[in-house]
Design a protein around this motif. Structure first.
Motif, PDB file in Angstrom:
ATOM      1  N   UNK A 138      46.965 156.742  23.521  1.00 42.26           N
ATOM      2  CA  UNK A 138      47.659 157.898  24.105  1.00 42.26           C
ATOM      3  C   UNK A 138      47.644 157.857  25.626  1.00 42.26           C
ATOM      4  N   UNK A 139      46.509 157.515  26.212  1.00 41.25           N
ATOM      5  CA  UNK A 139      46.344 157.637  27.670  1.00 41.25           C
ATOM      6  C   UNK A 139      46.349 156.313  28.419  1.00 41.25           C
ATOM      7  N   UNK A 140      46.131 155.209  27.709  1.00 36.98           N
ATOM      8  CA  UNK A 140      45.975 153.920  28.378  1.00 36.98           C
ATOM      9  C   UNK A 140      44.544 153.673  28.834  1.00 36.98           C
ATOM     10  N   UNK A 141      43.645 154.626  28.568  1.00 36.37           N
ATOM     11  CA  UNK A 141      42.239 154.490  28.962  1.00 36.37           C
ATOM     12  C   UNK A 141      41.345 154.853  27.781  1.00 36.37           C
ATOM     13  N   UNK A 142      40.189 154.235  27.725  1.00 37.35           N
ATOM     14  CA  UNK A 142      39.249 154.538  26.656  1.00 37.35           C
ATOM     15  C   UNK A 142      38.613 155.910  26.869  1.00 37.35           C
ATOM     16  N   UNK A 143      38.047 156.449  25.809  1.00 33.99           N
ATOM     17  CA  UNK A 143      37.328 157.706  25.933  1.00 33.99           C
ATOM     18  C   UNK A 143      36.198 157.602  26.940  1.00 33.99           C
ATOM     19  N   UNK A 144      35.491 156.466  26.938  1.00 34.93           N
ATOM     20  CA  UNK A 144      34.388 156.273  27.879  1.00 34.93           C
ATOM     21  C   UNK A 144      34.882 156.257  29.321  1.00 34.93           C
ATOM     22  N   UNK A 145      36.032 155.596  29.571  1.00 33.17           N
ATOM     23  CA  UNK A 145      36.583 155.543  30.931  1.00 33.17           C
ATOM     24  C   UNK A 145      37.007 156.929  31.396  1.00 33.17           C
ATOM     25  N   UNK A 146      37.614 157.693  30.504  1.00 30.11           N
ATOM     26  CA  UNK A 146      38.032 159.053  30.855  1.00 30.11           C
ATOM     27  C   UNK A 146      36.817 159.946  31.105  1.00 30.11           C
ATOM     28  N   UNK A 147      35.767 159.739  30.322  1.00 29.79           N
ATOM     29  CA  UNK A 147      34.535 160.513  30.506  1.00 29.79           C
ATOM     30  C   UNK A 147      33.923 160.235  31.873  1.00 29.79           C
ATOM     31  N   UNK A 148      33.943 158.977  32.287  1.00 29.58           N
ATOM     32  CA  UNK A 148      33.423 158.621  33.609  1.00 29.58           C
ATOM     33  C   UNK A 148      34.215 159.330  34.700  1.00 29.58           C
ATOM     34  N   UNK A 149      35.539 159.374  34.551  1.00 33.43           N
ATOM     35  CA  UNK A 149      36.375 160.092  35.515  1.00 33.43           C
ATOM     36  C   UNK A 149      36.022 161.584  35.524  1.00 33.43           C
ATOM     37  N   UNK A 150      35.880 162.134  34.337  1.00 35.32           N
ATOM     38  CA  UNK A 150      35.567 163.556  34.195  1.00 35.32           C
ATOM     39  C   UNK A 150      34.223 163.881  34.838  1.00 35.32           C
ATOM     40  N   UNK A 151      33.261 163.013  34.670  1.00 33.14           N
ATOM     41  CA  UNK A 151      31.938 163.249  35.250  1.00 33.14           C
ATOM     42  C   UNK A 151      32.014 163.416  36.758  1.00 33.14           C
ATOM     43  N   UNK A 152      32.958 162.734  37.395  1.00 33.07           N
ATOM     44  CA  UNK A 152      33.086 162.800  38.846  1.00 33.07           C
ATOM     45  C   UNK A 152      34.133 163.789  39.341  1.00 33.07           C
TER      46      UNK A 152
END
Length: 204
Positions: free
Chosen positions: A177-191
């Motif tokens: 859906x996004x082109x990014x893994x859940x883990x990658x999106x979580x890292x973005x969200x954390x910051x």
């Protein structure tokens, strides 16, 4: 409206709100035939039982007594938004082999509740440690709100990947859906300062 004024219309309105968030056309909506709402005295908050054909939701009057009279109607609506999300959301059953799904059901339930404007009291983004799939309820909901704001209709599309199709759901759907893994999106969200503490600029 107060929940004791025309309760059937009250519940139907909540169901429509849930469906507007999870779906885009009536044809997509997972069928649901009957809901029974019970408010009675027990030790807990709320729960849902049954499946698509016959759903029951119970809310603890003991818990509502702790909420404060001014907030009772809003809290009942918020609880029903969450529990009725379980009534309408796709859940990948009967497969549902991913260990991530139970927490996701609850996270999406609170996503709908917050997006509809009836968050749990005091709910705010802040629990950003660990892994996204270990979070649940509001802790995961704000993550989905962040992703859905960045990628409009994300949760609608995510819900679509969980429909009954004989194929077990996989977290790779997030990357599709996004082109990014859940883990990658979580890292973005954390910051993401725009979704932290009292700032919900990018996770409404």
């Amino acid at each position: 409206p107060a929940p004791n004024n025309e309760p059937e219309a009250f519940v139907q309105d909540i169901g429509r709100t849930v469906c507007r968030i999870l779906y885009r056309t009536a044809a997509e909506v997972r069928g649901a035939n009957k809901i029974t709402l019970e408010i009675h005295d027990y030790d807990g908050v709320a729960a849902k039982w049954g499946d698509v054909g016959d759903i029951g939701v119970e809310i603890s009057s003991r818990y509502l007594g702790t909420v404060g009279e001014a907030r009772i109607a809003d809290e009942v609506k918020g609880i029903l938004l969450h529990e009725m999300t379980h009534m309408y959301q796709n859940d990948d059953k009967p497969e549902a082999t991913s260990p991530y799904l139970p927490n996701m059901y609850e996270g999406i339930g609170d996503f709908v509740r917050i997006r509809a404007g009836h968050p749990p009291e005091g709910a705010k983004p802040g629990d950003k440690g660990g892994k996204w799939y270990d979070k649940t309820y509001t802790s995961q909901a704000f993550f989905w709100l962040y992703v859905d704001t960045k990628y409009p209709d994300f949760v609608y599309k995510l819900n679509g990947t969980m429909k009954k199709d004989g194929v077990p759901w996989s977290e790779t759907s997030i990357q599709t859906i996004t082109g990014k893994s859940g883990d990658a999106l979580w890292t973005e969200y954390q910051g993401a300062a725009c979704c932290s503490g009292n700032n919900t600029t990018c996770c409404k």
